[in-house]
Design a protein around this motif. Structure first.
Motif, PDB file in Angstrom:
ATOM      1  N   GLY A 252       0.751  -1.266  -0.011  1.00 19.28           N
ATOM      2  CA  GLY A 252      -0.020  -0.048   0.039  1.00 19.28           C
ATOM      3  C   GLY A 252       0.775   1.330   0.002  1.00 19.28           C
ATOM      4  O   GLY A 252       0.145   2.490   0.239  1.00 19.28           O
ATOM      5  N   ALA A 253       2.004   1.181  -0.070  1.00 24.01           N
ATOM      6  CA  ALA A 253       2.987   2.394  -0.228  1.00 24.01           C
ATOM      7  C   ALA A 253       3.095   2.883  -1.522  1.00 24.01           C
ATOM      8  O   ALA A 253       2.991   2.283  -2.440  1.00 24.01           O
ATOM      9  N   THR A 254       3.040   4.468  -1.564  1.00 20.98           N
ATOM     10  CA  THR A 254       3.236   4.879  -2.962  1.00 20.98           C
ATOM     11  C   THR A 254       4.856   5.530  -3.061  1.00 20.98           C
ATOM     12  O   THR A 254       5.315   6.051  -2.058  1.00 20.98           O
ATOM     13  N   ILE A 255       5.363   5.047  -4.247  1.00 20.60           N
ATOM     14  CA  ILE A 255       7.058   5.123  -4.264  1.00 20.60           C
ATOM     15  C   ILE A 255       7.079   6.370  -5.214  1.00 20.60           C
ATOM     16  O   ILE A 255       6.583   6.033  -6.431  1.00 20.60           O
ATOM     17  N   VAL A 256       7.934   7.108  -5.033  1.00 28.23           N
ATOM     18  CA  VAL A 256       8.091   8.411  -6.088  1.00 28.23           C
ATOM     19  C   VAL A 256       9.553   8.466  -6.068  1.00 28.23           C
ATOM     20  O   VAL A 256      10.544   8.337  -4.993  1.00 28.23           O
ATOM     21  N   ASP A 257      10.182   8.884  -7.225  1.00 31.91           N
ATOM     22  CA  ASP A 257      11.698   9.219  -7.434  1.00 31.91           C
ATOM     23  C   ASP A 257      11.719  10.561  -6.769  1.00 31.91           C
ATOM     24  O   ASP A 257      10.992  11.492  -6.767  1.00 31.91           O
ATOM     25  N   ALA A 258      12.888  10.744  -5.966  1.00 35.40           N
ATOM     26  CA  ALA A 258      12.939  11.681  -4.946  1.00 35.40           C
ATOM     27  C   ALA A 258      14.270  12.133  -4.799  1.00 35.40           C
ATOM     28  O   ALA A 258      14.911  11.930  -3.737  1.00 35.40           O
ATOM     29  N   PRO A 259      15.047  12.524  -5.986  1.00 33.25           N
ATOM     30  CA  PRO A 259      16.653  13.000  -5.619  1.00 33.25           C
ATOM     31  C   PRO A 259      16.701  14.007  -4.644  1.00 33.25           C
ATOM     32  O   PRO A 259      16.101  15.136  -4.230  1.00 33.25           O
ATOM     33  N   ILE A 260      17.951  13.837  -3.459  1.00 32.59           N
ATOM     34  CA  ILE A 260      18.286  14.877  -2.854  1.00 32.59           C
ATOM     35  C   ILE A 260      19.331  15.718  -3.472  1.00 32.59           C
ATOM     36  O   ILE A 260      20.533  15.349  -3.738  1.00 32.59           O
ATOM     37  N   PRO A 261      18.828  16.871  -3.664  1.00 33.44           N
ATOM     38  CA  PRO A 261      19.727  17.912  -4.530  1.00 33.44           C
ATOM     39  C   PRO A 261      21.159  18.213  -4.132  1.00 33.44           C
ATOM     40  O   PRO A 261      21.975  18.477  -5.114  1.00 33.44           O
ATOM     41  N   THR A 262      21.162  18.183  -2.817  1.00 26.78           N
ATOM     42  CA  THR A 262      22.452  18.759  -2.032  1.00 26.78           C
ATOM     43  C   THR A 262      23.363  17.544  -1.722  1.00 26.78           C
ATOM     44  O   THR A 262      24.424  17.905  -1.025  1.00 26.78           O
ATOM     45  N   ALA A 263      22.935  16.296  -2.067  1.00 29.23           N
ATOM     46  CA  ALA A 263      23.669  15.238  -1.418  1.00 29.23           C
ATOM     47  C   ALA A 263      25.156  15.093  -1.723  1.00 29.23           C
ATOM     48  O   ALA A 263      25.963  14.974  -0.690  1.00 29.23           O
TER      49      ALA A 263
END
Length: 560
Positions: free
Chosen positions: A357-368
């Motif tokens: 039931g989880a929603t997965i989205v691409d989510a880069p950390i821009p400052t990593a």
């Protein structure tokens, strides 16, 4: 202490791993008094066959042990005896011993007996009453044990009082069995160190394959918990030192928000990033241990921020359906791609979470990619200031009083302290000025901005996330005392630099070697992370005990 710099990042960035009564029991107490010797290069002869012997308490949880003590099946004294006997049987046997426990508590059995008497007369104090615990050797105890961070320089230097978290453990009725080995000085000594090695304790080895690294710096806590030498263990982290060895030993490792758990009485690296945290075989046990460790300490100003945010019982957040409706981000650009089989296991985890039931989205950390250099600068400055403050508080004795004293001690005792690698980081820290230095202030401001408002806070707000997930790291590499650790990548830095919470959970195995999955959250997000991690753990059930194999089984490939 510190995670490796992933491939492709700046070569000037910091690139090393993290950092963090019966006859049998009496024999164990005596056996571990001797100083550990450097490991030999020969193959193990007996550890794997000894490990095959059945152990009554294998994989026992806190709830299991409490139920056993309530029914009369177990006593705290009996539990302590069993764990001490197992340590004696397995931790130092064979040609390549585990060396996960640096010292046992000579008062453990007496403490356990007193807690049994109290239980009978008054009832248990709470969930940890009579529960055997091991703690890392950078956590102070004002008893007959040493507190050395693995260094011979601090042998005999007695703390004036217990660390605050040790006071909490004792008050909860936990039985502290002893101290665990670690990467010396929480791995803040050399750029070419071998994780799990200390001058005092020798080289800790991974219980899943004895030629593999236990990772660090809470190496002994990870191996001891995985090998069922205790019910639960405590580690410390500056960057990766709880989650990395937990992943390497198929454990649950929780790095709390800085300020949730006191650092007073813990040998420091960085007051902006240091924290202690649970290292356990289950998420439920991590929640139970965190409930005891968390608390406001007048001696640690950072804990004041936890007022109204901490919880007395974190087990109430455990929900097997916790993934339902969750929004989880995946920062693929920085934290995937360095090891294919590891990525494959995490992709399986993602599919499982979707099915729950989880929603997965691409989510880069821009400052990593920008965090390593300012973080390293901050750690160098803070290590010098914070360590010298700790040393000054030890009182009378012949121990080092300054970082310069420590460097000199190591040079004088080169054959035991500098036999395999040097102390470049100590020299680099010694060259730094006070915390009023403009370079330090700028680096600290950059860390906070890049990791928080432009980092985790930004990405989680943009995508309305409950957490981020990533591989904790690749499977553990070979121990290499000649060249030091070889690491491919990890995901510990964003939570470490921001001071936010993260938890790793077993995600499967590659050639029988453990791989962990990290859930990364915002400040004070422990309830959410525990809920998500518990739901994933219950759905996946990856954890299995180690076999003490001589080396990885290359016939197995990736497995879940």
């Amino acid at each position: 202490m510190k995670k490796p710099t992933p491939a492709g990042s700046s070569p000037s960035a910091f690139s090393r791993r993290a950092f963090l009564g019966g006859t049998a029991a009496a024999t164990a107490l005596v056996t571990l008094e001797s100083h550990a010797q450097a490991p030999t290069a020969s193959a193990p002869s007996s550890a794997s066959t000894q490990a095959a012997k059945p152990f009554e308490l294998e994989e026992a949880t806190v709830v299991d042990l409490q139920a056993g003590m309530k029914s009369g099946k177990y006593t705290a004294h009996g539990l302590a005896e069993r764990y001490l006997a197992r340590i004696n049987e397995l931790d130092r046997k064979g040609d390549l011993p585990l060396l996960s426990v640096i010292e046992l508590n000579p008062d453990a059995l007496a403490i356990a007996a007193a807690l049994d008497k109290e239980r009978k007369e008054k009832g248990p104090r709470g969930p940890l009453h009579g529960i055997p615990v091991l703690i890392k050797d950078n956590i102070a105890t004002a008893d007959r044990m040493e507190t050395t961070a693995g260094s011979l320089a601090l042998v005999g230097a007695k703390p004036q009082r217990d660390a605050f978290i040790v006071e909490r453990l004792r008050a909860a009725g936990a039985v502290i069995l002893g101290k665990t080995n670690l990467s010396e000085w929480a791995n803040f000594r050399s750029t070419k160190s071998s994780s799990g090695w200390s001058g005092r304790g020798g080289q800790t080895r991974n219980a899943y394959a004895l030629d593999r690294t236990p990772s660090g710096s809470s190496s002994g806590s990870g191996v001891a918990a995985a090998a069922n030498f205790c019910a639960v263990a405590v580690g410390t982290e500056t960057d990766g030192s709880v989650v990395s060895p937990s992943a390497a030993s198929s454990l649950v490792g929780l790095k709390p928000t800085v300020g949730l758990v006191s650092r007073s009485g813990i040998i420091p690296i960085s007051h902006t990033q240091d924290t202690a945290g649970p290292m356990t075989r289950t998420v439920a046990d991590a929640a139970a241990l965190l409930s005891v460790l968390a608390g406001i300490d007048p001696s640690d100003a950072a804990t004041a921020a936890s007022q109204g945010k901490a919880h007395a019982d974190y087990t109430k957040f455990l929900d097997p359906n916790g993934l339902q409706g969750a929004r989880i981000g995946v920062p693929r650009e920085r934290f995937f791609g360095y090891h294919g089989p590891t990525d494959a296991l995490v992709e399986q985890a993602i599919e499982l979470m979707k099915s729950r039931g989880a929603t997965i989205v691409d989510a880069p950390i821009p400052t990593a990619a920008k965090l390593d250099e300012p973080e390293f600068e901050v750690l160098l400055f803070e290590f010098k200031a914070d360590l010298e403050a700790y040393l000054a508080g030890l009182g009378e004795g012949t121990h080092p009083r300054t970082l310069a004293d420590l460097i000199q001690f190591n040079d004088t005792h080169r054959s035991t302290e500098l036999a395999y690698f040097g102390q470049e980081l100590l020299h680099m820290a010694q060259a730094k000025g006070p915390l009023t230095d403009k370079k330090y202030r700028k680096a600290l401001a950059d860390c906070r901005k890049l990791s928080r408002e432009q980092g985790l806070d930004a990405v989680m707000a943009k995508h309305k996330l409950d957490a981020l997930i990533a591989p904790t790291q690749a499977p553990p590499g070979l121990i290499d005392l000649v060249n030091g650790d070889h690491w491919l990548g990890s995901s510990s830095t964003p939570a470490a630099v921001s001071g936010y919470a993260t938890i790793t959970v077993p995600a499967g195995y590659v050639f029988g070697l453990p791989v962990g999955l990290s859930f990364i959250g915002r400040a004070w997000s422990e309830p959410t992370l525990l809920k998500l991690a518990y739901a994933y753990e219950q759905a996946s059930r990856h954890r299995r005990p180690p076999t003490f194999a001589p080396s990885a089984d290359l016939r197995l490939k990736a497995s879940t």
